[in-house]
Design a protein around this motif. Structure first.
Motif, PDB file in Angstrom:
ATOM      1  N   GLY A   1      14.726  16.209  -0.940  1.00 58.59           N
ATOM      2  CA  GLY A   1      13.836  15.506  -1.859  1.00 58.59           C
ATOM      3  C   GLY A   1      13.100  14.384  -1.161  1.00 58.59           C
ATOM      4  N   GLY A   2      12.848  14.570   0.126  1.00 58.05           N
ATOM      5  CA  GLY A   2      12.096  13.572   0.877  1.00 58.05           C
ATOM      6  C   GLY A   2      10.632  13.577   0.499  1.00 58.05           C
ATOM      7  N   PHE A   3       9.827  12.977   1.331  1.00 55.21           N
ATOM      8  CA  PHE A   3       8.405  12.849   1.011  1.00 55.21           C
ATOM      9  C   PHE A   3       7.500  13.600   1.981  1.00 55.21           C
ATOM     10  CE2 PHE A   3       4.444  10.195   1.424  1.00 55.21           C
ATOM     11  CZ  PHE A   3       3.841  10.660   0.262  1.00 55.21           C
ATOM     12  N   GLU A   4       7.704  13.403   3.278  1.00 55.99           N
ATOM     13  CA  GLU A   4       6.774  13.947   4.262  1.00 55.99           C
ATOM     14  C   GLU A   4       6.768  15.477   4.284  1.00 55.99           C
ATOM     15  OE1 GLU A   4       8.529  11.217   4.805  1.00 55.99           O
ATOM     16  OE2 GLU A   4       6.846   9.835   4.967  1.00 55.99           O
ATOM     17  N   THR A   5       7.949  16.092   4.345  1.00 58.24           N
ATOM     18  CA  THR A   5       7.994  17.558   4.440  1.00 58.24           C
ATOM     19  C   THR A   5       7.446  18.236   3.185  1.00 58.24           C
ATOM     20  OG1 THR A   5       9.839  17.496   6.001  1.00 58.24           O
ATOM     21  CG2 THR A   5       9.488  19.552   4.815  1.00 58.24           C
ATOM     22  N   PRO A   6       7.868  17.843   1.969  1.00 61.96           N
ATOM     23  CA  PRO A   6       7.224  18.441   0.786  1.00 61.96           C
ATOM     24  C   PRO A   6       5.717  18.201   0.746  1.00 61.96           C
ATOM     25  CG  PRO A   6       9.256  17.353   0.148  1.00 61.96           C
ATOM     26  CD  PRO A   6       9.003  16.979   1.584  1.00 61.96           C
ATOM     27  N   SER A   7       5.273  17.030   1.212  1.00 61.44           N
ATOM     28  CA  SER A   7       3.832  16.741   1.222  1.00 61.44           C
ATOM     29  C   SER A   7       3.084  17.737   2.089  1.00 61.44           C
ATOM     30  CB  SER A   7       3.577  15.318   1.742  1.00 61.44           C
ATOM     31  OG  SER A   7       4.079  14.351   0.860  1.00 61.44           O
ATOM     32  N   GLU A   8       3.601  17.984   3.290  1.00 63.91           N
ATOM     33  CA  GLU A   8       2.943  18.936   4.193  1.00 63.91           C
ATOM     34  C   GLU A   8       2.952  20.342   3.615  1.00 63.91           C
ATOM     35  OE1 GLU A   8       3.863  16.602   8.396  1.00 63.91           O
ATOM     36  OE2 GLU A   8       4.954  18.447   7.922  1.00 63.91           O
ATOM     37  N   ALA A   9       4.080  20.730   3.010  1.00 65.12           N
ATOM     38  CA  ALA A   9       4.176  22.060   2.420  1.00 65.12           C
ATOM     39  C   ALA A   9       3.194  22.228   1.256  1.00 65.12           C
ATOM     40  CB  ALA A   9       5.609  22.318   1.946  1.00 65.12           C
ATOM     41  N   LEU A  10       3.103  21.211   0.404  1.00 63.64           N
ATOM     42  CA  LEU A  10       2.179  21.279  -0.724  1.00 63.64           C
ATOM     43  C   LEU A  10       0.729  21.280  -0.250  1.00 63.64           C
ATOM     44  CD1 LEU A  10       3.967  18.828  -3.190  1.00 63.64           C
ATOM     45  CD2 LEU A  10       3.883  21.330  -3.345  1.00 63.64           C
ATOM     46  N   TYR A  11       0.438  20.513   0.795  1.00 57.92           N
ATOM     47  CA  TYR A  11      -0.918  20.508   1.346  1.00 57.92           C
ATOM     48  C   TYR A  11      -1.306  21.919   1.813  1.00 57.92           C
ATOM     49  CZ  TYR A  11      -4.907  19.487   4.327  1.00 57.92           C
ATOM     50  OH  TYR A  11      -6.155  19.498   4.905  1.00 57.92           O
ATOM     51  N   LEU A  12      -0.321  22.635   2.389  1.00 59.75           N
ATOM     52  CA  LEU A  12      -0.569  23.995   2.883  1.00 59.75           C
ATOM     53  C   LEU A  12      -0.477  25.046   1.773  1.00 59.75           C
ATOM     54  CD1 LEU A  12       1.536  23.783   6.172  1.00 59.75           C
ATOM     55  CD2 LEU A  12      -0.961  23.947   6.034  1.00 59.75           C
TER      56      LEU A  12
ATOM     57  N   ILE B   1       0.877  -1.169   0.000  1.00 60.59           N
ATOM     58  CA  ILE B   1       0.000   0.000   0.000  1.00 60.59           C
ATOM     59  C   ILE B   1       0.916   1.221   0.000  1.00 60.59           C
ATOM     60  CG2 ILE B   1      -1.742   1.324   1.247  1.00 60.59           C
ATOM     61  CD1 ILE B   1      -2.828  -1.272   2.358  1.00 60.59           C
ATOM     62  N   GLY B   2       0.963   1.914  -1.136  1.00 56.26           N
ATOM     63  CA  GLY B   2       1.894   3.019  -1.294  1.00 56.26           C
ATOM     64  C   GLY B   2       1.285   4.368  -0.957  1.00 56.26           C
ATOM     65  N   LEU B   3       2.157   5.306  -0.648  1.00 55.95           N
ATOM     66  CA  LEU B   3       1.780   6.698  -0.393  1.00 55.95           C
ATOM     67  C   LEU B   3       2.625   7.585  -1.303  1.00 55.95           C
ATOM     68  CD1 LEU B   3       1.896   6.597   3.529  1.00 55.95           C
ATOM     69  CD2 LEU B   3      -0.152   6.347   2.103  1.00 55.95           C
ATOM     70  N   HIS B   4       1.991   8.546  -1.974  1.00 50.85           N
ATOM     71  CA  HIS B   4       2.762   9.451  -2.835  1.00 50.85           C
ATOM     72  C   HIS B   4       1.979  10.748  -3.039  1.00 50.85           C
ATOM     73  CE1 HIS B   4       6.028  10.558  -5.369  1.00 50.85           C
ATOM     74  NE2 HIS B   4       6.472   9.327  -5.542  1.00 50.85           N
ATOM     75  N   PHE B   5       2.640  11.710  -3.708  1.00 46.18           N
ATOM     76  CA  PHE B   5       2.002  13.006  -3.936  1.00 46.18           C
ATOM     77  C   PHE B   5       0.706  12.868  -4.723  1.00 46.18           C
ATOM     78  CE2 PHE B   5       6.704  14.150  -4.167  1.00 46.18           C
ATOM     79  CZ  PHE B   5       6.776  14.550  -2.843  1.00 46.18           C
ATOM     80  N   GLU B   6       0.695  11.959  -5.692  1.00 43.72           N
ATOM     81  CA  GLU B   6      -0.482  11.724  -6.517  1.00 43.72           C
ATOM     82  C   GLU B   6      -0.704  10.218  -6.644  1.00 43.72           C
ATOM     83  OE1 GLU B   6       0.264  13.755 -10.217  1.00 43.72           O
ATOM     84  OE2 GLU B   6      -0.209  15.718  -9.368  1.00 43.72           O
ATOM     85  N   SER B   7      -1.904   9.828  -7.044  1.00 36.44           N
ATOM     86  CA  SER B   7      -2.231   8.403  -7.162  1.00 36.44           C
ATOM     87  C   SER B   7      -1.808   7.889  -8.534  1.00 36.44           C
ATOM     88  CB  SER B   7      -3.735   8.182  -6.950  1.00 36.44           C
ATOM     89  OG  SER B   7      -4.037   6.810  -6.996  1.00 36.44           O
ATOM     90  N   TYR B   8      -0.550   7.483  -8.626  1.00 37.66           N
ATOM     91  CA  TYR B   8      -0.005   7.034  -9.912  1.00 37.66           C
ATOM     92  C   TYR B   8      -0.466   5.626 -10.280  1.00 37.66           C
ATOM     93  CZ  TYR B   8       3.048  10.967  -8.820  1.00 37.66           C
ATOM     94  OH  TYR B   8       3.526  12.208  -8.480  1.00 37.66           O
ATOM     95  N   ASP B   9      -0.974   4.877  -9.290  1.00 35.76           N
ATOM     96  CA  ASP B   9      -1.443   3.510  -9.523  1.00 35.76           C
ATOM     97  C   ASP B   9      -2.570   3.221  -8.533  1.00 35.76           C
ATOM     98  OD1 ASP B   9      -1.623   0.830 -10.386  1.00 35.76           O
ATOM     99  OD2 ASP B   9       0.540   0.709 -10.696  1.00 35.76           O
ATOM    100  N   SER B  10      -3.272   2.119  -8.759  1.00 31.17           N
ATOM    101  CA  SER B  10      -4.477   1.819  -7.970  1.00 31.17           C
ATOM    102  C   SER B  10      -4.196   1.593  -6.489  1.00 31.17           C
ATOM    103  CB  SER B  10      -5.172   0.577  -8.546  1.00 31.17           C
ATOM    104  OG  SER B  10      -4.290  -0.535  -8.522  1.00 31.17           O
ATOM    105  N   PHE B  11      -2.981   1.167  -6.127  1.00 31.90           N
ATOM    106  CA  PHE B  11      -2.679   0.870  -4.724  1.00 31.90           C
ATOM    107  C   PHE B  11      -1.953   2.038  -4.033  1.00 31.90           C
ATOM    108  CE2 PHE B  11       1.105  -0.345  -7.026  1.00 31.90           C
ATOM    109  CZ  PHE B  11       2.163   0.003  -6.184  1.00 31.90           C
ATOM    110  N   ILE B  12      -1.842   3.171  -4.730  1.00 35.78           N
ATOM    111  CA  ILE B  12      -1.131   4.331  -4.177  1.00 35.78           C
ATOM    112  C   ILE B  12      -2.137   5.357  -3.658  1.00 35.78           C
ATOM    113  CG2 ILE B  12       0.486   6.198  -4.673  1.00 35.78           C
ATOM    114  CD1 ILE B  12       1.729   4.392  -6.809  1.00 35.78           C
ATOM    115  N   HIS B  13      -1.944   5.772  -2.412  1.00 37.81           N
ATOM    116  CA  HIS B  13      -2.862   6.680  -1.721  1.00 37.81           C
ATOM    117  C   HIS B  13      -2.162   8.003  -1.396  1.00 37.81           C
ATOM    118  CE1 HIS B  13      -5.761   3.327  -0.895  1.00 37.81           C
ATOM    119  NE2 HIS B  13      -4.652   2.632  -1.075  1.00 37.81           N
ATOM    120  N   PRO B  14      -2.929   9.035  -1.035  1.00 33.19           N
ATOM    121  CA  PRO B  14      -2.316  10.325  -0.679  1.00 33.19           C
ATOM    122  C   PRO B  14      -1.445  10.220   0.572  1.00 33.19           C
ATOM    123  CG  PRO B  14      -4.659  10.579  -1.136  1.00 33.19           C
ATOM    124  CD  PRO B  14      -4.403   9.108  -1.061  1.00 33.19           C
TER     125      PRO B  14
END
Length: 331
Positions: free
Chosen positions: A246-257, A151-164
């Protein structure tokens, strides 16, 4: 239900995600955490029942990986012993956030697991990669922490098993504002690598989070902060933009805001280069080297007019319900 959750503690993102998930997981059963690795700076406010030095990424002075230090830190015999000792058959569900010891333990003890987290998204070939793929990087994605299910997590849902992405409650519940400062979080850079560049922009206020800082203090246009969740959340929520890796969590939070982001992926760090490729597709500025005129890049980035991309937050209840509903049944 007994739940085993493995945290890869090579950085703060995995720990931050586990802390956010913990109260939701408790509604499904009793949770024991396994902390693998020793290169995180966040306090781990979780019921950690098992620990291992595992395998951690260590950084060079100015933006790269220290491969010699990483190699010295790997103890394969001890890692094998740690894997063999984990009592995984006592658990109904094993959640693995990209930990090799837990994956090995599952193989040795013949039990299933689900790889849950950002790295799981790279099982899909549809997830963005840099123009030049790395054979070693792709091998690590597929074989470092193999699981029965992903179960993946990414900026966008690039595939069916990838979530926000999992976004912290403090960020979701915040009202963003712009106090004009720039938040800086670059754990692979030492202070003296970038300080002169920031000082050359005296009209820009920087909030710089560094692991070597123990007490907040101000010097000129820079406010230095220890790596502290409360301070960081407050700075991010009220910043004009953020300079980060180029991590994931910090850019995700910044983009969400809906904050302006300048991403500097760690040199030769394939996962971060993949994230950078995804960010560039979204319109985020990425630079791959910090040279002698870094301040000019920062100034140009600040003056550029562009729409900041925004992303959705994960519906944690829904995602975890899916995880438990689809978890492989024991034979």
């Amino acid at each position: 239900m007994k739940i085993f959750y493995a945290i890869q503690a090579t950085g703060n993102g995995h720990i931050s995600r586990a802390i956010q998930l913990h109260p939701y997981l408790q509604k499904f059963g009793d949770v024991d955490f396994f902390l693998s690795g020793n290169n995180a700076t966040l306090p781990v406010d979780l019921p950690v029942k098992f620990k291992s030095k595992g395998c951690s990424l260590l950084y060079s002075k100015c933006g790269g990986l220290d491969y010699t230090a990483i190699a010295k830190n790997i103890k394969p015999i001890q890692m094998y012993k740690d894997a063999k000792a984990l009592p995984l058959k006592h658990y109904d569900v094993i959640i693995n956030d990209f930990d090799s010891i837990t994956a090995l333990a599952c193989k040795l003890q013949k039990v299933d697991s689900v790889q849950f987290g950002h790295q799981a998204s790279f099982i899909s070939n549809q997830t963005p990669r840099p123009s030049k793929k790395s054979f070693l990087g792709e091998t690590i994605f597929k074989h470092y922490a193999p699981s029965t299910k992903h179960i993946g997590l990414h900026f966008e849902s690039y595939d069916s098993f990838i979530h926000p992405p999992i976004i912290k409650e403090e960020i979701i519940n915040a009202t963003p504002k712009d106090m004009q400062h720039i938040t800086v979080y670059l754990p692979s850079f030492d202070k003296d690598c970038l300080e002169k560049a920031f000082k050359k922009l005296p009209d820009v206020a920087f909030h710089w989070f560094l692991s070597e800082i123990t007490e907040k203090y101000i010097s000129g246009n820079i406010t230095y902060f220890p790596v502290n969740q409360k301070y960081f959340n407050e700075s991010l929520i009220s910043c004009h933009g953020i300079i980060t890796g180029g991590g994931f969590e910090t850019p995700s939070e910044a983009l969400y805001l809906n904050k302006k982001v300048l991403s500097i992926p760690i040199l030769n760090h394939y996962e971060q280069l993949c994230n950078a490729a995804a960010l560039e597709k979204m319109g985020v500025q990425v630079i791959y080297e910090v040279g002698n005129e870094f301040e000019l890049i920062v100034e140009k980035w600040l003056n550029a007019t562009s729409n900041n991309p925004t992303i959705k937050a994960n519906d944690i209840k829904k995602t975890l319900q899916y995880l438990f509903d689809t978890y492989p049944k024991r034979k």
